[in-house]
Design a protein around this motif. Structure first.
Motif, mmCIF file in Angstrom:
data_model
loop_
_atom_site.group_PDB
_atom_site.id
_atom_site.type_symbol
_atom_site.label_atom_id
_atom_site.label_comp_id
_atom_site.label_asym_id
_atom_site.label_seq_id
_atom_site.Cartn_x
_atom_site.Cartn_y
_atom_site.Cartn_z
ATOM 1 N N VAL A 116 -32.886 8.763 -18.137
ATOM 2 C CA VAL A 116 -34.014 8.918 -17.208
ATOM 3 C C VAL A 116 -33.694 10.041 -16.229
ATOM 4 N N LEU A 117 -34.632 10.956 -16.075
ATOM 5 C CA LEU A 117 -34.491 12.030 -15.088
ATOM 6 C C LEU A 117 -35.728 12.024 -14.208
ATOM 7 N N THR A 118 -35.517 11.914 -12.892
ATOM 8 C CA THR A 118 -36.613 12.050 -11.939
ATOM 9 C C THR A 118 -36.615 13.482 -11.408
ATOM 10 N N SER A 173 -29.710 14.725 -23.882
ATOM 11 C CA SER A 173 -30.563 14.131 -24.919
ATOM 12 C C SER A 173 -30.013 14.304 -26.324
ATOM 13 N N ARG A 174 -28.868 14.943 -26.444
ATOM 14 C CA ARG A 174 -28.350 15.218 -27.782
ATOM 15 C C ARG A 174 -28.051 13.908 -28.524
ATOM 16 N N GLY A 175 -28.668 13.767 -29.682
ATOM 17 C CA GLY A 175 -28.438 12.586 -30.501
ATOM 18 C C GLY A 175 -29.333 11.411 -30.175
ATOM 19 N N LEU A 176 -30.171 11.526 -29.130
ATOM 20 C CA LEU A 176 -31.059 10.423 -28.763
ATOM 21 C C LEU A 176 -32.448 10.638 -29.364
ATOM 22 N N PRO A 177 -33.107 9.563 -29.785
ATOM 23 C CA PRO A 177 -34.512 9.701 -30.184
ATOM 24 C C PRO A 177 -35.341 10.204 -29.007
ATOM 25 N N ASP A 178 -36.353 10.986 -29.300
ATOM 26 C CA ASP A 178 -37.157 11.603 -28.237
ATOM 27 C C ASP A 178 -37.778 10.577 -27.304
ATOM 28 N N ASP A 179 -38.163 9.409 -27.848
ATOM 29 C CA ASP A 179 -38.833 8.420 -27.004
ATOM 30 C C ASP A 179 -37.870 7.653 -26.112
ATOM 31 N N VAL A 181 -35.795 9.490 -24.116
ATOM 32 C CA VAL A 181 -35.521 10.496 -23.079
ATOM 33 C C VAL A 181 -36.753 10.541 -22.188
ATOM 34 N N HIS A 182 -36.584 10.148 -20.921
ATOM 35 C CA HIS A 182 -37.722 9.935 -20.027
ATOM 36 C C HIS A 182 -37.655 10.879 -18.824
ATOM 37 N N LEU A 183 -38.709 11.616 -18.610
ATOM 38 C CA LEU A 183 -38.854 12.463 -17.422
ATOM 39 C C LEU A 183 -39.909 11.830 -16.521
ATOM 40 N N VAL A 184 -39.496 11.453 -15.311
ATOM 41 C CA VAL A 184 -40.409 10.860 -14.337
ATOM 42 C C VAL A 184 -40.726 11.920 -13.288
ATOM 43 N N VAL A 185 -41.965 12.384 -13.258
ATOM 44 C CA VAL A 185 -42.378 13.468 -12.366
ATOM 45 C C VAL A 185 -43.026 12.880 -11.123
ATOM 46 N N LEU A 186 -42.438 13.150 -9.965
ATOM 47 C CA LEU A 186 -43.011 12.660 -8.717
ATOM 48 C C LEU A 186 -44.300 13.402 -8.412
ATOM 49 N N PRO A 187 -45.339 12.691 -8.025
ATOM 50 C CA PRO A 187 -46.587 13.362 -7.638
ATOM 51 C C PRO A 187 -46.423 14.090 -6.315
ATOM 52 N N GLY A 188 -47.374 14.926 -5.999
ATOM 53 C CA GLY A 188 -47.320 15.678 -4.751
ATOM 54 C C GLY A 188 -47.610 14.810 -3.547
ATOM 55 N N ASP A 288 -42.098 25.269 -20.603
ATOM 56 C CA ASP A 288 -41.040 24.795 -21.506
ATOM 57 C C ASP A 288 -41.198 23.301 -21.784
ATOM 58 N N LEU A 289 -41.398 22.521 -20.729
ATOM 59 C CA LEU A 289 -41.486 21.069 -20.882
ATOM 60 C C LEU A 289 -42.690 20.644 -21.714
ATOM 61 N N ARG A 290 -43.764 21.419 -21.643
ATOM 62 C CA ARG A 290 -44.955 21.064 -22.428
ATOM 63 C C ARG A 290 -44.692 21.168 -23.936
ATOM 64 N N THR A 291 -43.663 21.906 -24.321
ATOM 65 C CA THR A 291 -43.343 22.040 -25.748
ATOM 66 C C THR A 291 -42.345 20.989 -26.215
ATOM 67 N N ARG A 292 -41.817 20.201 -25.279
ATOM 68 C CA ARG A 292 -40.779 19.233 -25.638
ATOM 69 C C ARG A 292 -41.400 17.890 -26.013
ATOM 70 N N PRO A 293 -40.678 17.115 -26.831
ATOM 71 C CA PRO A 293 -41.238 15.843 -27.297
ATOM 72 C C PRO A 293 -40.860 14.647 -26.426
ATOM 73 N N TRP A 294 -40.181 14.889 -25.308
ATOM 74 C CA TRP A 294 -39.682 13.791 -24.488
ATOM 75 C C TRP A 294 -40.829 13.013 -23.840
ATOM 76 N N HIS A 295 -40.532 11.763 -23.467
ATOM 77 C CA HIS A 295 -41.520 10.899 -22.817
ATOM 78 C C HIS A 295 -41.654 11.301 -21.344
ATOM 79 N N VAL A 296 -42.873 11.528 -20.906
ATOM 80 C CA VAL A 296 -43.126 11.926 -19.516
ATOM 81 C C VAL A 296 -43.910 10.831 -18.810
ATOM 82 N N VAL A 297 -43.408 10.419 -17.650
ATOM 83 C CA VAL A 297 -44.131 9.512 -16.762
ATOM 84 C C VAL A 297 -44.682 10.364 -15.624
ATOM 85 N N GLY A 298 -46.003 10.376 -15.471
ATOM 86 C CA GLY A 298 -46.620 11.262 -14.504
ATOM 87 C C GLY A 298 -47.161 12.494 -15.208
#
Length: 359
Positions: A116-118, A173-179, A181-188, A288-298
């Motif tokens: 998880v990355l915030t 994320s190396r070796g982990l399934p894409d789902d 790997v979680h990116l949590v984006v704080l709103p403004g 860059d992030l829009r091309t990645r398959p990782w799970h995004v919260v926010g």
């Protein structure tokens, strides 16, 4: 063996202190609800991250009690049959090899590893990261701090190690399934105060109902004049006093108990040039992030700073009089607290003498 193991690796200044405070305030109830935080206190995860990332300067000061924290975290995970959470922003410092080793070690004690990355927008990150550096002992002005990051076109220096969101996720994320790997984006600004807390509760499958959501400890920001006082204090320290213990004292007691609240709390801004730079770099990161398959919260678009810089003053615009006023106010506050503590000690001593006399 743990069912799912969530490893929260940063980024710095993205609500990590807020989350960690709430997690540890609620850690007993969280364990009852199926989410274990290994260890008995927040510092265990700090020491574990230090060992993973090879921070020799910090490890040299670790007691025997603290050494082996990473091993103990994994042992507790292995002994659990529930979900497990490990969190510290220092994990973001890991090299690709260090991250890969840690992930493989975690895979041996859990059925699933989740990273998880915030993160929040780069303009807020730049300002907060500079202030955090000052708290950690830096004497750089914001101009020098920004210039070093801007000149680092290869993004190999300290700032990018801690704040290049795609690169951090790539390392972790190396070796982990894409789902997993979680990116949590704080709103403004303007989002609900508890948005981040509720987002990570949902991500980890925890019901937040009835949990304490009032963080007792957070990494609060200093105002414009206050941070300049701290920077000048750091610059005035003699070389022989520049070590980790002094940094901890200044960041902890001095910043929180002496300096905080000594100014008017005015928040500083980056200024047009720095803001434009942050916006341009953030646009690259978001693309860059829009091309990645990782799970995004926010919404990854919230990583973009506003199109126009915020109104306000930069740290360079604070006056000598404002700095002097904040310094004097902090001294007055400490003087009054010292008197209160002395009176309290005197009262306790008198109570001890009374109790001894009546026994």
């Amino acid at each position: 063996m743990a069912r799912r193991l969530f490893l929260h690796v940063g980024t710095m200044k993205s609500g990590t202190s807020y989350l960690q405070s709430l997690w540890w305030q609620n850690h007993r109830t969280l364990a009852e609800r199926g989410l274990l935080l290994p260890g008995d206190r927040r510092g265990v995860h700090f020491h574990a991250a230090t060992e993973v990332c090879g921070r020799a300067d910090v490890r040299a000061l670790m007691s025997e009690e603290h050494r082996g924290s990473w091993d103990r975290v994994r042992q507790e995970a292995a002994a659990s049959d529930t979900d497990v959470l490990v969190s510290h922003e220092l994990f973001s410092r890991a090299t690709p090899d260090e991250a890969d080793t840690a992930l493989r070690e975690l895979e041996r004690v859990s059925e699933e590893v989740h990273v998880v990355l915030t993160a929040r927008d780069l303009s807020r990150q730049l300002a907060s990261s500079w202030q955090q550096d000052v708290k950690q002992g830096s004497t750089d002005t914001l101009e020098h701090y920004w210039r070093r990051a801007a000149d680092d076109t290869g993004r190999t220096g300290e700032f990018w190690t801690l704040h290049d969101v795609p690169a951090i996720l790539e390392r972790w994320s190396r070796g982990l399934p894409d789902d997993r790997v979680h990116l949590v984006v704080l709103p403004g600004p303007g989002a609900p105060r508890d948005w981040l807390w509720r987002a990570v509760c949902e991500l980890t499958g925890v019901d937040p109902a009835g949990l304490d959501d009032d963080a007792q400890r957070s990494n609060d920001s200093l105002g414009l004049a206050e941070v300049e006082v701290l920077r000048r204090v750091q610059a005035s320290l003699p070389p022989e006093s520049r070590h980790l213990e002094t940094t901890r004292f200044l960041k902890g007691f001095f910043t929180r108990q002496v300096l905080a609240g000594s100014g008017d709390g005015e928040r500083f801004v980056l200024g047009p040039e720095r803001h434009a730079w942050a916006r341009s770099l953030a646009e690259d990161q978001v693309a860059d992030l829009r091309t990645r398959p990782w799970h995004v919260v926010g919404d990854v678009a919230d990583l973009l700073p506003p199109e126009q810089p915020l109104p306000g003053r930069t740290p360079e615009e604070v006056s000598a009089e404002e700095v002097a006023d904040a310094a004097v106010n902090s001294l007055v506050g400490q003087l009054l607290r010292s008197h209160e503590q002395r009176d309290r000690v005197r009262s306790l001593r008198e109570e001890v003498r009374r109790l001894r006399g009546s026994s």
